[in-house]
Scaffold this active site. Structure first.
Site, mmCIF file in Angstrom:
data_model
loop_
_atom_site.group_PDB
_atom_site.id
_atom_site.type_symbol
_atom_site.label_atom_id
_atom_site.label_comp_id
_atom_site.label_asym_id
_atom_site.label_seq_id
_atom_site.Cartn_x
_atom_site.Cartn_y
_atom_site.Cartn_z
ATOM 1 N N TRP A 1 0.796 -1.236 -0.119
ATOM 2 C CA TRP A 1 -0.056 -0.124 0.183
ATOM 3 C C TRP A 1 1.048 1.273 0.025
ATOM 4 O O TRP A 1 1.844 1.338 0.677
ATOM 5 C CB TRP A 1 -0.813 -0.051 1.331
ATOM 6 C CG TRP A 1 -2.103 1.043 1.060
ATOM 7 C CD1 TRP A 1 -2.134 2.179 1.800
ATOM 8 C CD2 TRP A 1 -3.470 0.875 0.453
ATOM 9 N NE1 TRP A 1 -3.198 2.821 1.489
ATOM 10 C CE2 TRP A 1 -4.086 2.018 0.811
ATOM 11 C CE3 TRP A 1 -3.951 -0.266 -0.186
ATOM 12 C CZ2 TRP A 1 -5.101 2.030 0.080
ATOM 13 C CZ3 TRP A 1 -5.007 0.054 -0.806
ATOM 14 C CH2 TRP A 1 -5.942 1.138 -0.577
ATOM 15 N N SER B 1 0.283 -1.919 6.020
ATOM 16 C CA SER B 1 1.271 -1.676 6.845
ATOM 17 C C SER B 1 0.790 -2.443 8.246
ATOM 18 O O SER B 1 1.538 -3.124 8.902
ATOM 19 C CB SER B 1 1.423 -0.297 7.362
ATOM 20 O OG SER B 1 2.020 0.398 6.366
ATOM 21 N N VAL C 1 3.960 2.828 5.112
ATOM 22 C CA VAL C 1 3.747 4.251 5.382
ATOM 23 C C VAL C 1 2.081 4.358 5.664
ATOM 24 O O VAL C 1 1.379 3.585 4.980
ATOM 25 C CB VAL C 1 3.931 5.251 4.256
ATOM 26 C CG1 VAL C 1 3.380 4.669 3.034
ATOM 27 C CG2 VAL C 1 3.780 6.476 4.575
ATOM 28 N N GLU D 1 -8.555 11.396 6.390
ATOM 29 C CA GLU D 1 -9.816 11.902 6.770
ATOM 30 C C GLU D 1 -10.372 11.285 7.994
ATOM 31 O O GLU D 1 -11.207 11.754 8.868
ATOM 32 C CB GLU D 1 -10.855 12.215 5.944
ATOM 33 C CG GLU D 1 -10.474 12.958 4.560
ATOM 34 C CD GLU D 1 -11.491 13.019 3.376
ATOM 35 O OE1 GLU D 1 -12.500 12.266 3.627
ATOM 36 O OE2 GLU D 1 -11.036 13.677 2.426
ATOM 37 N N THR D 2 -9.982 9.905 8.445
ATOM 38 C CA THR D 2 -10.543 9.315 9.356
ATOM 39 C C THR D 2 -9.235 8.863 10.627
ATOM 40 O O THR D 2 -8.293 9.254 10.219
ATOM 41 C CB THR D 2 -11.164 7.890 9.052
ATOM 42 O OG1 THR D 2 -10.096 7.249 8.629
ATOM 43 C CG2 THR D 2 -12.204 8.159 7.761
ATOM 44 N N HIS E 1 -8.283 6.214 11.097
ATOM 45 C CA HIS E 1 -7.616 4.556 10.766
ATOM 46 C C HIS E 1 -6.100 4.757 11.104
ATOM 47 O O HIS E 1 -5.622 3.510 11.474
ATOM 48 C CB HIS E 1 -7.926 4.207 9.272
ATOM 49 C CG HIS E 1 -7.133 4.745 8.521
ATOM 50 N ND1 HIS E 1 -6.934 6.148 7.975
ATOM 51 C CD2 HIS E 1 -6.124 4.176 7.778
ATOM 52 C CE1 HIS E 1 -6.116 6.317 7.174
ATOM 53 N NE2 HIS E 1 -5.528 5.225 7.083
ATOM 54 N N PHE F 1 11.114 -0.882 13.348
ATOM 55 C CA PHE F 1 9.890 -0.117 12.902
ATOM 56 C C PHE F 1 10.289 0.945 12.066
ATOM 57 O O PHE F 1 10.584 2.074 12.168
ATOM 58 C CB PHE F 1 9.109 0.455 14.305
ATOM 59 C CG PHE F 1 7.839 1.171 13.760
ATOM 60 C CD1 PHE F 1 6.756 0.590 13.857
ATOM 61 C CD2 PHE F 1 7.910 2.382 13.627
ATOM 62 C CE1 PHE F 1 5.380 1.257 13.523
ATOM 63 C CE2 PHE F 1 6.785 3.388 13.326
ATOM 64 C CZ PHE F 1 5.547 2.777 13.150
#
Length: 167
Positions: free
Chosen positions: A31, A65, A89, A94-95, A97, A122
Site C-alpha cells: 500500500w 502496513s 507508510v 480523513e479518518t 484509521h 519499525f
C-alpha cells in the site's frame, strides 16, 4: 527531534559491526508503493553499503502496513534471520484509521522483537500527507529506509556485544 529537524539519512557510523555474515529480512507494505519502494531502496542500499551481502538480504511483501506485524513474525522466527526491517507508510487521511493502524503495528513489531529476541525495526512513516511521506522517503528529510537499516545494523551489533561479549 522530529524528522523535520533531522535528515533521516545522516547517522553515526563509528564502531559498526561486521555484517557480512548476517542475514536481514526486509518486509515492504504494498500500500502506497510509490513511497514504500523508495523506503526499500534506501534500506537495501544502506545494508549493502555497510557490508551486507546481497544474498543475505531477503525481501517479503505484505499488502499493507497492518500486515507488517505478521510478516515480521514469520521472518523473525527463522533461525537464519538476524534482523527484520518492517517498512510501510500510513498517511493520516480523513479518518482515525491511522491512529489504530500505527499503534497496532508499533505494538505488534515490539512484541515480535521481544518474542524472538532479535531486532525487528519499525520503519513505518506516519505522515499527515503524501508530500510529507515523499519528503521522508528520499526527499528533503532523507529516507526512513536508510535509518531503519542502520538501526538494524546497530542493533545486531549491540546484541552481539550484550549476549556474546563481542564488539
Amino acid at each position: 527531534m522530529s524528522s523535520a529537524d533531522k535528515n533521516l539519512s545522516v547517522f553515526t557510523t563509528e564502531g559498526l559491526p561486521d555484517i557480512s555474515n548476517k542475514k536481514f529480512a526486509i518486509l515492504v507494505a504494498e500500500w502506497n508503493s510509490e513511497v514504500t519502494e523508495k523506503l526499500f531502496e534506501g534500506a537495501y542500499q544502506t545494508l549493502i553499503t555497510y557490508g551486507a551481502l546481497p544474498a543475505n538480504i531477503v525481501r517479503g511483501n505484505v499488502p499493507g502496513s497492518f500486515e507488517l506485524t505478521m510478516g515480521s513474525q514469520w521472518f523473525a522466527q527463522r533461525a537464519d534471520i538476524d534482523a527484520v526491517i518492517a517498512l510501510g507508510v500510513v498517511i493520516q487521511g480523513e479518518t482515525k484509521h491511522n491512529d489504530y493502524i500505527n499503534h497496532a503495528v508499533a505494538q505488534g513489531i515490539t512484541n515480535v522483537s521481544l518474542k524472538y529476541d532479535k531486532p525487528v525495526i519499525f520503519g513505518v512513516l506516519t505522515p499527515n500527507n503524501m508530500e510529507q511521506a515523499l519528503e521522508r522517503s528520499g526527499g528533503v528529510h532523507g529516507n526512513k529506509g536508510d535509518e531503519a537499516a542502520m538501526t538494524a545494523i546497530k542493533m545486531v551489533g549491540l546484541k552481539a556485544q550484550a549476549v556474546a561479549g563481542q564488539a
